[in-house]
Structure formats: C-alpha cells, structure tokens
Design an enzyme around this catalytic site. Structure first.
Site, mmCIF file in Angstrom:
data_model
loop_
_atom_site.group_PDB
_atom_site.id
_atom_site.type_symbol
_atom_site.label_atom_id
_atom_site.label_comp_id
_atom_site.label_asym_id
_atom_site.label_seq_id
_atom_site.Cartn_x
_atom_site.Cartn_y
_atom_site.Cartn_z
ATOM 1 N N ASP A 29 0.830 -1.204 0.000
ATOM 2 C CA ASP A 29 0.000 0.000 0.000
ATOM 3 C C ASP A 29 0.870 1.262 0.000
ATOM 4 O O ASP A 29 1.899 1.317 0.687
ATOM 5 C CB ASP A 29 -0.851 -0.040 1.282
ATOM 6 C CG ASP A 29 -1.841 1.098 1.381
ATOM 7 O OD1 ASP A 29 -2.707 1.192 0.514
ATOM 8 O OD2 ASP A 29 -1.729 1.896 2.341
ATOM 9 N N GLU B 146 2.288 6.528 -9.749
ATOM 10 C CA GLU B 146 3.524 7.143 -10.237
ATOM 11 C C GLU B 146 3.196 8.188 -11.292
ATOM 12 O O GLU B 146 2.382 7.960 -12.176
ATOM 13 C CB GLU B 146 4.444 6.071 -10.804
ATOM 14 C CG GLU B 146 4.866 5.027 -9.800
ATOM 15 C CD GLU B 146 5.530 5.620 -8.584
ATOM 16 O OE1 GLU B 146 5.953 6.787 -8.631
ATOM 17 O OE2 GLU B 146 5.593 4.936 -7.550
HETATM 18 C C1 GLC Z 1 -4.199 3.255 -0.271
HETATM 19 C C2 GLC Z 1 -5.495 2.467 -0.187
HETATM 20 C C3 GLC Z 1 -6.576 3.378 0.292
HETATM 21 C C4 GLC Z 1 -6.196 3.892 1.655
HETATM 22 C C5 GLC Z 1 -4.835 4.570 1.617
HETATM 23 C C6 GLC Z 1 -4.312 4.828 2.988
HETATM 24 O O1 GLC Z 1 -4.275 4.263 -1.211
HETATM 25 O O2 GLC Z 1 -5.782 1.892 -1.431
HETATM 26 O O3 GLC Z 1 -7.815 2.736 0.340
HETATM 27 O O4 GLC Z 1 -7.164 4.792 2.093
HETATM 28 O O5 GLC Z 1 -3.871 3.748 0.981
HETATM 29 O O6 GLC Z 1 -3.948 3.626 3.590
#
Ligand code: GLC
Length: 583
Positions: free
Chosen positions: A239, A304
């Site tokens: 993530d 990106e």
């Molecule tokens: C990523 C996830 C999103 C989340 C964010 C913070 O972008 O896909 O759903 O809110 O990270 O963790």
C-alpha cells in the site's frame, strides 16, 4: 449442489462448447500452439488474472452486515469458474476501521469481524485446492494510532518506540513543522498535547506514518512479511509505497495554483513522495519474500506520475516489485485511442524485462461502468474495457463486481457517508463508498450478500437485474463476456504471452493491436472502437509479414458471427469490440 453452483457449471459448459466451436474454426497454427508452445518457465504471476476483494463487501456469512473470510471461502467456486488465478484481499487485520482496515492495530492477526486465523488458514487451503493464490495487503507506510507501537511511541519523548514514528517540534506556537498536507485533507501534522510535539501522517490523523529510517521498524515490518508467507500466502500488494520516506530536513512542499476538494491550497508532494530510499525498502522486501518457494509476488500501489517513476519500481536489476500498478493507464478516464496507445507503447518499450500490470477498477476509484460509460452504451463500453484489460501483455487485475458491470453508487446524503474523506470533503469529495457497495450475487434480499437487515453499505437498486445469477444465464451479459475473454487469454499463447504490436497508429478513434506468438506465427487481432460512430477499419499486416487477408472472430461485441472477416474491411459498431485470429 447449490443452485448457484449448478448454474456456474452450466455457464462453464456453455463456455467450453463455445471454446470448442472456436477451436474447430481456429487456424491450424493456433491449434498447434495450444499443445506445444507454453512457456512453463514463466512465473505464475506473469499469466495470472488477479482479482481484488474488498472483504467487507464480498460475502457476509454470519449475517452481521459485513463481509467476512468464510464468505470469501464460500465463493471460491465462483472465482474458479470465472478463471481467477489469485485474489488480493484488502486488509483484514485488527483495525479501528477508520480507513476500513488501512489503519492496522495488529499486523499479525485477523480482525474478529472478518473471522479467525483458523478461518484464514482454511481460506488459503481451499483456495489452493482450486489453484487460487491469496495475496495480502501490506500497509507499510502507516499504522493505526491504536497500534501498540504508536501507543508506546506517543507515551513519552524518551520511549524506546518514540523514533518508530515521525515526531517533530512545531515551527512556532500552534504552527506545524511545515506545510505538508495529508492526502485526505488538511495538515499532515497532528499536535500531541501530552508530549508537546507533532506527529506526521500522510493520510488520516489516525494513521501515523512509520519511520522507515529506523532499522527496528524495517525489521518489524519484514517480520510481518515473514509471518504471512509462513501461512502460505503468495505475496503482497504494498500500500502507498511511494510515501514510505519523507525529506528529513522537512522542506516545505511547493505550492500549486488553486485549492483541493478539502479547501486546502494545492501542493506538489515533492518532499514526501518517491524519495530514492523507497527503492532500498522495496529491495529488502523482495529479498525477504524471495526466500520462499513458489515465486511470491510483490505488487506496488503507487500512482507514479510518469513512466520513469513507474519503471523504477521494477528495480534496476529487476530486484524490487514484479507488478507495479500502472495508474497512468488506469486513470485515462476517457475513451481515447491515442492516449491508450501512447501509454501502452510507453510501458511496452520501457519496462525492459518487467511485466506491465493493468487495472481499471479498485476500491479507491469510480467503477469503469461510470467512468467510461456515455450513459447510452455503458454495457458495450464495459465489454470494450474488459477486452482492453484482458488482451494486452499486462497482467490484468480485476475488482469484484466489474465482471457484472457493477455501477458506482455514491451516497446522496452526507449522513449516509461512511468513508471519512466523504465526510471531510462533502459535497466536492463524496468519498469512496460508491465503489465499495456489496457484491450483487442474485435477486434475493441484499443481492445475496447478507442476511442482515442493514448491510454496512446499502445494496444498489440495480441488483435486481445486474447480478451473477442473472448474468450467468445470459450469453450476452458482461459476465459471459469476461468469462470468454479470460478463457481466451488462458488458452491462446498469443494472448498469454505474445508480443504487442500497435496497428493503425494514426487512427484517432479505434485502438487496434496484434498479439503475436512469433514461435509459431499465431496472431490475435484486437480492435476496440472507442467512438460512438460505426467504423469500417482496414488493416495491412504485410509489414508484420502476415499474409492472411481475413480474421476469424474469436469474440466480438456485438457478435459478428463466426465467418471470417476481411482485414481490409472490419466492421465495427459504435464502441464495438473485435478479437480475432489472423490467418
Ligand atoms: C491506499 C489504499 C486506500 C487507503 C490509503 C491509505 O491508497 O488503497 O484505500 O485509504 O492507501 O492507507
């Protein structure tokens, strides 16, 4: 056997019959290729169809209104029938659910609302029995503020875990250390009265950023990877990976014109995104997962800004992430043949040795049915986008419900919003609930998602006609189209791993390309009419040393029947899709 299961089998039999019809008519070269040309040394993820599951919304097995692990296990046969090779499940770890799981309070456990570790182990085992791998979400950038690590860290300035997070003094009284802004609105710094310092959070204040410059943090996070690898997972989707590091000198970010949906000035996240150190961390993660057998995969989430940053994710020695998500392609947001052509070219030419990774839907953005639909031909456009996703060289990632054409259903009243960014940003930013509504399985109460009187998000009214049960019986449905595309991708080596050759590069409306397996001369022609006008498209394949003058339809929308189509006049309906074998 449940009614759903028997219907799935029926659909499978229909697909097999269709596939048989294709192969009877298929050129000899392609038939030979089926048997002989599989490249078995490729890692599995290069040819996989990966399917994202938002566990809250997929299947509720215990009637509490929230989807769960046993619900996913119940639906594995559906995923198998669809042709999915791996599922990526968004976070199911213990969490206060401020960001619906992306705020983790314990990285090595399962949140009771999703089930138990035994349920998880059973899911992995049952998935494996169906050749489906399980990919976990690795939320590396931040934890929950309820994580014991952060609770310790904030307890005093001298706590051993103080430096596990980013703590700084304010610039002056009631002034944060600098102008950095949270992606979710307002300052990225929150003042903690107890110790008189600010902590940094790229996302919500309840999601403090880990300090990846601290070796203990890195060690703890590598142990998290090991924990889940030991339980048999096939890899991780990492993530928010480009946000792992921030400028230690805390330079202010450059201001840009205008304001964002939260009313803050626009800024360029220059000092918090894509710092070079990110790549050290990625290499370390790769080294950890590479110690396990079975070609574990790392997928990176990072929007990106350009092809240079995107291809850096592979690592200079292909030693970082195998599948960096291509947000450039995902975010074209309009049916533009030239733009898609340009972006597919870019990744095809620049990802030297690396495997492209495409998706159009996920839990953070409007579903394609709405984003690309014109309000009239949305189903045709959904099929066209499915063909684009499933016929390029890129490993495709789907999101639950896209295969039935699920529609973004945004709350119409602020009081119904669950996603905090929708509450903070209302009405400009209504949040992400719209793309997270429950999976629509059938025509029963709550679309078969849950027996609860009130699921966590309401089921969209469209469920009565747009659901798995109805679409499985309908040969022209979006679901049937996806199944056929996935089956073609799996069975035709040219689609599986053939090269990509753009055709008719000057065409402003129709995106066309060949997928070619040079070993045996097999080619598949893909033609996507991205305009609302009927077109007749002509191809000269002599430069590719293909002498055939016609294409045998493998799959088309609207159906062009089975008779060969002359290459100098391929008829394309508005938003039509044609996939054919070239003789
Ligand atoms: C990523 C996830 C999103 C989340 C964010 C913070 O972008 O896909 O759903 O809110 O990270 O963790």
């Amino acid at each position: 056997m449940s009614p759903i299961r028997s219907r799935s089998l029926l659909a499978l039999l229909i697909c097999l019959a269709l596939a048989g019809a294709f192969s009877q008519e298929t050129p000899t070269a392609i038939r030979a290729d089926h048997a002989t040309q599989r490249n078995t040394s490729d890692p599995w993820w290069k040819h996989a169809v990966i399917y994202e599951i938002y566990p809250r919304s997929f299947q509720d097995s215990n009637g509490d209104g929230v989807g769960d692990i046993n619900g996913i296990t119940q639906r594995l046969d559906y995923l198998k029938d669809l042709g999915v090779d791996a599922i990526w499940i968004t976070p199911m770890y213990p969490s206060p659910q401020v960001d619906f799981g992306y705020d983790i309070s314990d990285y090595t456990a399962i949140d009771p609302q999703y089930g138990t570790m035994a349920d998880f182990d059973r899911l992995v085992k049952e998935a494996k029995a169906r050749n489906i791998r399980v990919i976990m979400d690795f939320v590396a950038n931040h934890t929950s503020d309820q994580n014991p690590w952060f609770i310790e860290s904030r307890s005093s300035r001298t706590n051993p875990k103080r430096d596990w997070y980013i703590w700084r003094d304010g610039k002056g009284p009631a002034q944060p250390p600098n102008n950095w802004l949270s992606w979710f609105g307002h300052s990225a710094w929150t003042f903690d009265g107890k110790t008189g310092q600010y902590y940094y959070h790229y996302f919500y204040p309840q999601q403090p950023d880990l300090n990846w410059r601290n070796p203990q943090v890195r060690q703890a996070m590598m142990d998290v990877l090991r924990f889940w690898m030991d339980r048999g997972v096939a890899g991780f989707r990492i993530d928010a990976v480009s946000r792992l590091y921030e400028d230690p000198k805390l330079h202010d970010d450059p201001l840009l014109p205008g304001k964002n949906a939260y009313g803050d000035p626009n800024i360029e996240h220059k000092y918090t995104d894509n710092l070079p150190e990110v790549h050290d961390a990625l290499r370390e993660m790769r080294q950890v997962v590479d110690q396990y057998p079975g070609n574990p995969v790392l997928i990176s989430e990072a929007d990106e800004p350009n092809i240079i940053e995107l291809t850096k994710m592979y690592g200079s020695r292909l030693d970082e992430v195998q599948l960096p998500m291509d947000f450039q392609v995902a975010d074209v947001n309009r049916l533009s043949a030239p733009r898609f052509r340009e972006l597919i070219d870019q990744i095809d030419h620049n990802a030297v040795g690396g495997q492209p990774y495409f998706f159009f839907n996920n839990h953070d953005q409007d579903r394609t049915w709405n984003r690309y639909g014109d309000g009239v031909h949305n189903d045709d456009i959904a099929k066209l986008m499915a063909a684009l996703l499933l016929t390029t060289r890129a490993t495709p990632q789907m999101y639950y419900g896209e295969e039935i054409g699920m529609v973004t259903t945004t709350p119409s009243r602020k009081e119904d919003v669950k996603d905090p960014i929708g509450k903070i940003g209302w009405p400009k930013e209504k949040g992400r609930d719209g793309e997270r509504t429950p999976m629509q399985w059938d025509t029963s109460t709550n679309a078969g998602f849950s027996a609860s009187a009130k699921p966590w998000l309401s089921v969209p009214a469209s469920y009565t006609t747009r659901n798995v049960e109805v679409e499985e019986k309908e040969p022209n449905s979006i679901l049937s189209f996806y199944k056929q595309l996935i089956a073609l991708r799996r069975s035709l080596p040219a689609l599986r791993d053939g090269s990509y050759i753009a055709l008719n590069r000057q065409d402003p409306d129709v995106l066309s390309y060949l997928r070619r397996n040079r070993a045996n001369g097999e080619s598949v022609l893909v033609v996507l009419n991205m305009s609302n006008q009927a077109k007749t498209v002509s191809f000269d394949l002599m430069p590719e040393e293909i002498s055939g003058s016609s294409a045998k339809p493998l799959l088309s929308n609207p159906s062009t029947g089975t008779a060969a189509v002359p290459l100098n006049a391929v008829p394309m309906a508005p938003f039509g899709t044609f996939v054919g074998a070239v003789k």
